[in-house]
Write a protein that holds these residues in place. Sequence first.
Motif, PDB file in Angstrom:
ATOM      1  N   TYR A 134      -3.427  -0.822  -6.567  1.00 53.78           N
ATOM      2  CA  TYR A 134      -2.373  -0.064  -7.234  1.00 53.78           C
ATOM      3  C   TYR A 134      -1.358  -1.012  -7.858  1.00 53.78           C
ATOM      4  O   TYR A 134      -0.889  -1.948  -7.224  1.00 53.78           O
ATOM      5  N   LYS A 135      -1.038  -0.773  -9.116  1.00 53.17           N
ATOM      6  CA  LYS A 135      -0.038  -1.573  -9.823  1.00 53.17           C
ATOM      7  C   LYS A 135       1.016  -0.627 -10.379  1.00 53.17           C
ATOM      8  O   LYS A 135       0.711   0.221 -11.228  1.00 53.17           O
ATOM      9  N   ALA A 136       2.226  -0.781  -9.897  1.00 53.19           N
ATOM     10  CA  ALA A 136       3.292   0.142 -10.273  1.00 53.19           C
ATOM     11  C   ALA A 136       3.514   0.174 -11.780  1.00 53.19           C
ATOM     12  O   ALA A 136       3.834   1.220 -12.353  1.00 53.19           O
TER      13      ALA A 136
ATOM     14  N   GLY B 242      -9.199  -0.823 -14.041  1.00 50.08           N
ATOM     15  CA  GLY B 242      -9.262  -1.596 -12.803  1.00 50.08           C
ATOM     16  C   GLY B 242      -8.400  -1.034 -11.698  1.00 50.08           C
ATOM     17  O   GLY B 242      -8.628  -1.331 -10.515  1.00 50.08           O
ATOM     18  N   ALA B 243      -7.398  -0.240 -12.068  1.00 49.02           N
ATOM     19  CA  ALA B 243      -6.498   0.320 -11.055  1.00 49.02           C
ATOM     20  C   ALA B 243      -6.663   1.830 -10.910  1.00 49.02           C
ATOM     21  O   ALA B 243      -5.947   2.463 -10.147  1.00 49.02           O
ATOM     22  N   PHE B 244      -7.646   2.395 -11.640  1.00 50.00           N
ATOM     23  CA  PHE B 244      -7.825   3.861 -11.662  1.00 50.00           C
ATOM     24  C   PHE B 244      -8.156   4.401 -10.269  1.00 50.00           C
ATOM     25  O   PHE B 244      -8.868   3.791  -9.486  1.00 50.00           O
ATOM     26  N   ASN B 245      -7.628   5.584  -9.962  1.00 51.72           N
ATOM     27  CA  ASN B 245      -7.829   6.268  -8.683  1.00 51.72           C
ATOM     28  C   ASN B 245      -7.221   5.514  -7.502  1.00 51.72           C
ATOM     29  O   ASN B 245      -7.695   5.633  -6.372  1.00 51.72           O
ATOM     30  N   SER B 246      -6.169   4.743  -7.752  1.00 49.09           N
ATOM     31  CA  SER B 246      -5.440   4.092  -6.662  1.00 49.09           C
ATOM     32  C   SER B 246      -4.077   4.764  -6.508  1.00 49.09           C
ATOM     33  O   SER B 246      -3.576   5.392  -7.432  1.00 49.09           O
ATOM     34  N   VAL B 247      -3.531   4.643  -5.328  1.00 50.44           N
ATOM     35  CA  VAL B 247      -2.227   5.226  -5.040  1.00 50.44           C
ATOM     36  C   VAL B 247      -1.314   4.155  -4.479  1.00 50.44           C
ATOM     37  O   VAL B 247      -1.762   3.084  -4.059  1.00 50.44           O
ATOM     38  N   SER B 248      -0.011   4.455  -4.484  1.00 55.12           N
ATOM     39  CA  SER B 248       0.978   3.496  -3.981  1.00 55.12           C
ATOM     40  C   SER B 248       0.595   3.038  -2.580  1.00 55.12           C
ATOM     41  O   SER B 248       0.333   3.838  -1.693  1.00 55.12           O
ATOM     42  N   GLY B 249       0.533   1.739  -2.410  1.00 53.39           N
ATOM     43  CA  GLY B 249       0.143   1.161  -1.128  1.00 53.39           C
ATOM     44  C   GLY B 249      -1.263   0.595  -1.149  1.00 53.39           C
ATOM     45  O   GLY B 249      -1.590  -0.281  -0.341  1.00 53.39           O
ATOM     46  N   ASP B 250      -2.128   1.120  -2.065  1.00 47.47           N
ATOM     47  CA  ASP B 250      -3.464   0.558  -2.196  1.00 47.47           C
ATOM     48  C   ASP B 250      -3.394  -0.848  -2.758  1.00 47.47           C
ATOM     49  O   ASP B 250      -2.488  -1.180  -3.531  1.00 47.47           O
ATOM     50  N   GLU B 251      -4.390  -1.638  -2.438  1.00 48.32           N
ATOM     51  CA  GLU B 251      -4.405  -3.035  -2.889  1.00 48.32           C
ATOM     52  C   GLU B 251      -4.478  -3.135  -4.406  1.00 48.32           C
ATOM     53  O   GLU B 251      -3.872  -4.017  -5.014  1.00 48.32           O
TER      54      GLU B 251
ATOM     55  N   ASP C  74       4.211   8.656 -10.778  1.00 51.84           N
ATOM     56  CA  ASP C  74       3.923   9.628  -9.718  1.00 51.84           C
ATOM     57  C   ASP C  74       3.250   8.974  -8.517  1.00 51.84           C
ATOM     58  O   ASP C  74       2.649   9.656  -7.683  1.00 51.84           O
ATOM     59  N   ASN C  75       3.332   7.624  -8.452  1.00 50.77           N
ATOM     60  CA  ASN C  75       2.780   6.843  -7.339  1.00 50.77           C
ATOM     61  C   ASN C  75       1.262   6.930  -7.252  1.00 50.77           C
ATOM     62  O   ASN C  75       0.672   6.734  -6.176  1.00 50.77           O
ATOM     63  N   SER C  76       0.634   7.180  -8.377  1.00 55.37           N
ATOM     64  CA  SER C  76      -0.823   7.233  -8.423  1.00 55.37           C
ATOM     65  C   SER C  76      -1.305   6.863  -9.820  1.00 55.37           C
ATOM     66  O   SER C  76      -0.705   7.284 -10.817  1.00 55.37           O
ATOM     67  N   ILE C  77      -2.366   6.071  -9.896  1.00 59.18           N
ATOM     68  CA  ILE C  77      -3.001   5.775 -11.189  1.00 59.18           C
ATOM     69  C   ILE C  77      -4.110   6.804 -11.353  1.00 59.18           C
ATOM     70  O   ILE C  77      -5.138   6.741 -10.669  1.00 59.18           O
TER      71      ILE C  77
END
Length: 437
Positions: free
Chosen positions: A75-77, A64-73, A84-87
């Motif tokens: 994105y889950k840390a 569900g969080a794949f291909n998201s980066v920090s700041g994306d809706e 690395d701030n990216s899923i």
Amino acid sequence: MVKSEDRIHMISTRRHGLLFISFVIMIFITVGFIQCISTAQGTKAPDLNDDKVVNMADVILLAGAFNSVSGDEKYKAEYDLNSDNSINMADVILIAGQFNKVIISTSIPTPTSPQQTNDIEKILIPHKSWTCGMADGIPKPENGSLVLEASMKLDQVYDLGKTQYGQRKVYVIQGGTITGTKLSGSIMSGGLDFQLDISNGAMEIEQIFVIKTTDGTYIYLRSAGTAANQNDIRMVPDFEAPTSSSYSWLNTGKYVGRRIIDTAAKTMKISVYDVSGININPNSSNSITVNEPTDVKDQPWDYRKASSEKNGSQFIVESVSLGSSQSVGATKKGGNRNIIPITGGTVTGKLNAKIIPAGADYQNLSSPMTIDARYLWMTNDGEIIIVRNGGQFGALVPTFEVRADSKYSYLNNNLYLSSNPAMISAGVSITFYESQK
């Protein structure tokens, strides 16, 4: 009606999700399955739903969080396993390598300096005022064998600020679970964790919890903890289990634990280890001592006992709401432990407050009967006051802890006495008096 283009988008989204999971499964087969790992604080375990095993439920969450980066809706840390701030595929490979693994949290702190790394291996000598029940020294918990783990949700966190003892925080437990090879059950709501941060970086902790096992047995747990620095907090649990129960082994063991709090997630985890087989022979090279500034007032472990005092002016009247009793029964303390949860109430008189639903009256029904009530007030103007009312019936003594620069700071120094509890509807009424010699 669903438009054709929306239907196509839905089918496409579903197909991409299935392709993602299929691709992950192929990676799992390549990487291989391993059954058991240990994780340390500071290392992200791929158990994304915190169910103590890495499985397809975690894969679905990661998808569900794949291909998201920090700041994306989306994105889950906490899903960014390599930080690395990216899923991305790097996280997929990490979760693949630990698929079907049971997570055992060893809760080893993350040191911030080489010196602290060395200190974690040493015996910790508590300050003489807060011995934790192991005045000769507390070994590194992980040198023992894991007995149980407790995972709890925090209901409230109260930061009182600087009191007469130091910087005080109080954590109120919402509830939780406890698991172990010989014990499983729940942590009851209303438990209290009193954390004291001292100006030189040392820490002292007191915890009071109630465990309810899966077979309905209540166990009282009061722990003391300390740290020379906050990267190496060690707890010493003191269990009171019914002496006639199958949990009586808790009464005679020698235990040391870790306590980890995630304030953002509002969780607390405790790992308890049996250290009875570890020899403690501290010397100048293998131990570290908890020191405190000389001007720091020592916090007490026991309740105050009045001497040649009598009731003066009436101070306040409490109307305390109570929950159902949690009876432990006969324990190693030589009495019959009975716990009555505090669920709320009011305070009226020279100050006005509400009683926070937390804590309890931790009674010992031996003769003479004693109580040790631990709970919190919140004044009408928002100050948090720690209240302790303890002693034998007919000789109850309340004490307080509040922010040192608040208008209620007189409570930290003045002396008070308490009436016995009088039964009222759904609880008890108690009157506090100013003490006179």
